[in-house]
Design an enzyme around this catalytic site. Structure first.
Site, PDB file in Angstrom:
ATOM      1  N   CYS A 290      35.492  37.550  30.638  1.00 43.55           N
ATOM      2  CA  CYS A 290      35.520  38.250  31.935  1.00 43.55           C
ATOM      3  C   CYS A 290      34.139  38.467  32.532  1.00 43.55           C
ATOM      4  O   CYS A 290      34.013  39.028  33.623  1.00 43.55           O
ATOM      5  CB  CYS A 290      36.241  39.586  31.796  1.00 43.55           C
ATOM      6  SG  CYS A 290      35.328  40.801  30.809  1.00 43.55           S
TER       7      CYS A 290
ATOM      8  N   CYS B 127      39.921  43.027  30.556  1.00 44.41           N
ATOM      9  CA  CYS B 127      39.520  41.688  30.105  1.00 44.41           C
ATOM     10  C   CYS B 127      40.770  40.941  29.642  1.00 44.41           C
ATOM     11  O   CYS B 127      41.492  41.429  28.759  1.00 44.41           O
ATOM     12  CB  CYS B 127      38.524  41.807  28.953  1.00 44.41           C
ATOM     13  SG  CYS B 127      38.105  40.214  28.204  1.00 44.41           S
TER      14      CYS B 127
END
Length: 696
Positions: free
Chosen positions: A434, A454
């Site tokens: 991410c 994430c």
């Protein structure tokens, strides 16, 4: 003093000192820190090299032992302190525990990796003992764990002591009491001392390392380190949580109990209630013994505990004194050690995995190579400190092996193969998934991604949440989760309970269909019935496994009550240690985590223990009865049946004994069924169990 001059001239003394210090360093890492950095074979090679130096230059050893002679003052001091590493066991008793002098020295075994040396052992035995006397050998497994001595008085367990340096060990009685397979009371009121090995099952080893990796802690290199590290914990709840096991293989002073052979003594301790491997094969033909060793090289791979070799012992006790002892080991036994299978391959890249808690783990990408019967392309590098310590670079030729025969890991670098174009492994600053900034929390070795959304963290969090021991949601596979994360339908575990709104989209996914989707949605709805303990476990709070989740929910019957408690309050619960108390308090007082819990509670998940649960247990027919399931079952997994029985106040036994009330038998029930019928234990089918015990 001409000998001294020669030693200085040819550098032998300096070589001896350097080698001895190297061995002492590895002794400390292996025995005391449970963190070896070389293989057993490499260590044994160093010991042999030192022994060869001592045999060719005896003055070296004499000078060392005189120089290191010390007089003890005040505390327990071992006779081994001034002895060469070739003549002593490398451990010392930790200052964390009380020190105890062994009543009978707890020796180690001399060992070899060479069958020809086993033949030499046989020749030495027969040379010392009158050849007309019968000589039998017992072949048994050499378990790779922590050696332990258990002392019983009038049949009651009084003390558990580690080997230490063979003379003085650590008193770890409180931790030993947490190991279920160690009997706290024997079947006879007898006083004795018995020795064996505390081990960690291979199946548990994988689970614990995954949890440690998730929490950003150093993983254990192998099950032996995990077992030794666990027994030396000051928090005994960790011992309970990790499900250690213990196998016994030696009765101290067995002749005092009328035993004449080692095999006879093993049969006796089994009758008293001790667990053994049950692998104690008797041979008087040495050729057959060698063939058995070859068989066990592969046969051992099917066991759920780590074995690093086999032990060959003279069976008859009458020969032991005649054969004698060294300061380190008996001359009536020898260990044949299996060399760990290692292979060389090239590390061509390093990738990064993100775990459930955000821990970033480096993974070695390797040229494919066959290792222990399987093709290996990747191996764990554990963490960046480990990479630095082993000086691993991209482009290196490396040696890999499998920890516990299952987990490939990089052992070391082949430095002599380096060409100069190898590249340093750069430590990432951002999450590889991410792109959030990575952080290193205080006291942790691992880097972490703290972004709660994430995608990789969410995927792994969901896998944990839906697992059998947690919410037990079936049919929610990794690809489905990935797809719905990608489509934005799932951002946290809360969104699992909205999947029923996307049934049509689910049906159109590859390998899904109307029936599969229907089953998945039903399983999601069914999960709302899981009890408070399983829901708490499913949240994935650091250090809160099944055992600790159960302890917490038994003491506080709602999540709100648990949230109110201070760390000091939580520590008052017997079995809850510092790490767990801090983790639960921190997790429940985090704004994002609490919002998730509130949302799950509104959906219908159980964050409160059922009221009148005790009354329910009182009224059901399972309470107080003993059960065991065996064979292939159709409707239930064995652990599911075990959970049902324990939840309703019943007992679940590990084997068929006279104490067993009911055996639930499926197909191919085997020896347990035969023994149950022999003892008159009532045998039930799954249907009979349901009808008699679950439908009332």
């Amino acid at each position: 003093m001409s000998g001294d001059i020669k030693l200085f001239e040819d550098g032998m003394k300096e070589k001896y000192e350097k080698l001895r210090k190297e061995i002492e360093k590895h002794n400390n890492l292996y025995y005391n820190e449970d963190n070896p950095i070389i293989s057993d074979m490499e260590y044994d090679k160093l010991i042999r090299e030192l022994r060869d130096l001592e045999e060719s230059n005896p003055d070296l050893k004499v000078e060392y032992e005189i120089k290191n002679s010390k007089v003890g003052s005040g505390s327990e001091k071992s006779e081994n302190e001034n002895v060469s590493p070739t003549e002593k066991i490398g451990g010392i008793a930790s200052e964390k525990f009380s020190k105890v002098r062994h009543r009978v020295p707890m020796l180690s075994l001399s060992n070899t990796y060479n069958i020809s040396e086993i033949e030499d052992f046989d020749k030495r035995v027969k040379k010392i003992i009158d050849v007309k006397k019968k000589i039998d050998y017992v072949l048994e497994l050499k378990l790779d764990g922590l050696s332990i001595s258990l002392i019983y008085e009038n049949g009651v367990l009084k003390q558990g002591i580690t080997r230490g340096d063979g003379q003085i060990g650590e008193d770890v009685t409180e931790n030993i009491m947490e190991i279920e397979s160690i009997p706290k009371k024997l079947k006879e009121p007898i006083s004795l001392e018995v020795r064996g090995e505390v081990i960690l099952p291979i199946s548990e080893f994988g689970r614990i390392n995954q949890e440690r990796e998730d929490e950003g802690e150093d993983v254990f290199a192998n099950p032996r380190n995990a077992a030794a590290g666990t027994i030396r914990q000051l928090d005994k709840s960790i011992v309970k949580e990790r499900k250690l096991d213990c196998y016994l293989y030696y009765l101290v002073n067995a002749e005092e109990y009328g035993m004449k052979t080692h095999k006879e003594s093993i049969e006796y301790i089994e009758k008293l209630g001790f667990k053994t491997t049950k692998i104690f094969e008797l041979y008087n033909d040495f050729g057959k013994l060698e063939k058995a060793i070859d068989v066990w090289k592969t046969k051992r791979e099917k066991l759920d505990y780590e074995t690093d070799g086999l032990v060959i012992k003279v069976n008859e006790f009458e020969h032991y004194d005649e054969l004698g002892y060294t300061t380190k080991s008996p001359r009536w036994a020898i260990a044949y050690k299996f060399p760990a299978e290692q292979v060389k391959t090239k590390l061509y890249d390093v990738t990064f995995q993100v775990g459930r808690t955000g821990v970033v783990t480096p993974v070695a990408e390797l040229e494919a190579v066959n290792l222990s019967g399987s093709v290996v392309k990747r191996a764990s590098l554990h963490n960046f400190d480990e990479i630095r310590r082993k000086e691993i670079k991209i482009g290196d030729n490396v040696i890999i092996e499998k920890a516990a025969e299952i987990i490939p890991q990089v052992v070391n670098v082949v430095f002599e193969d380096r060409k100069g174009d190898e590249k340093d492994i750069e430590v990432p600053t951002n999450c590889p998934i991410c792109d959030s900034e990575l952080v290193k929390e205080e006291g942790q070795v691992a880097l972490k991604c703290l972004n709660p959304q994430c995608p990789e963290k969410v995927k792994r969090e969901i896998a944990y949440f839906v697992s059998r021991d947690a919410m037990n949601i079936t049919g929610l596979g990794e690809k489905i989760v990935e797809k719905f994360i990608e489509l934005g339908k799932i951002k946290t575990v809360v969104d699992i309970y909205s999947l029923k709104n996307y049934a049509e989209e689910l049906e159109n996914l590859e390998k899904m269909g109307k029936k599969s989707v229907e089953n998945l949605i039903n399983s999601i709805e069914e999960s709302k019935k899981q009890g408070f303990s399983k829901v708490l476990y499913a949240l994935g709070i650091p250090f809160v496994g099944k055992f600790n989740a159960n302890l917490l929910t038994k003491n506080y019957n709602s999540i709100e009550l648990l949230k109110e408690k201070s760390i000091e309050d939580l520590l008052e619960i017997k079995g809850i240690g510092d790490k767990v108390a801090v983790a639960i308090h921190t997790y429940l007082n985090d704004e994002n985590n609490w919002a998730k819990i509130v949302a799950l509670k509104e959906i219908g998940l159980q964050f409160e223990a059922e009221k009148a649960e005790e009354e329910k247990i009182e009224d059901n027919p399972i309470k107080g009865k003993s059960f065991l399931a065996t064979g292939k079952l159709e409707k239930y997994k064995r652990n599911d049946i075990k959970d049902i029985i324990l939840a309703k106040g019943g007992n679940y036994l590990s084997g068929v004994t006279k104490k067993l009330d009911y055996l639930i038998a499926g197909e191919k029930a085997g020896s347990k069924l035969s023994k149950a019928e022999e003892l008159g234990v009532r045998v039930l089918t799954e249907e009979e169990f349901e009808k008699e015990f679950l439908e009332k």
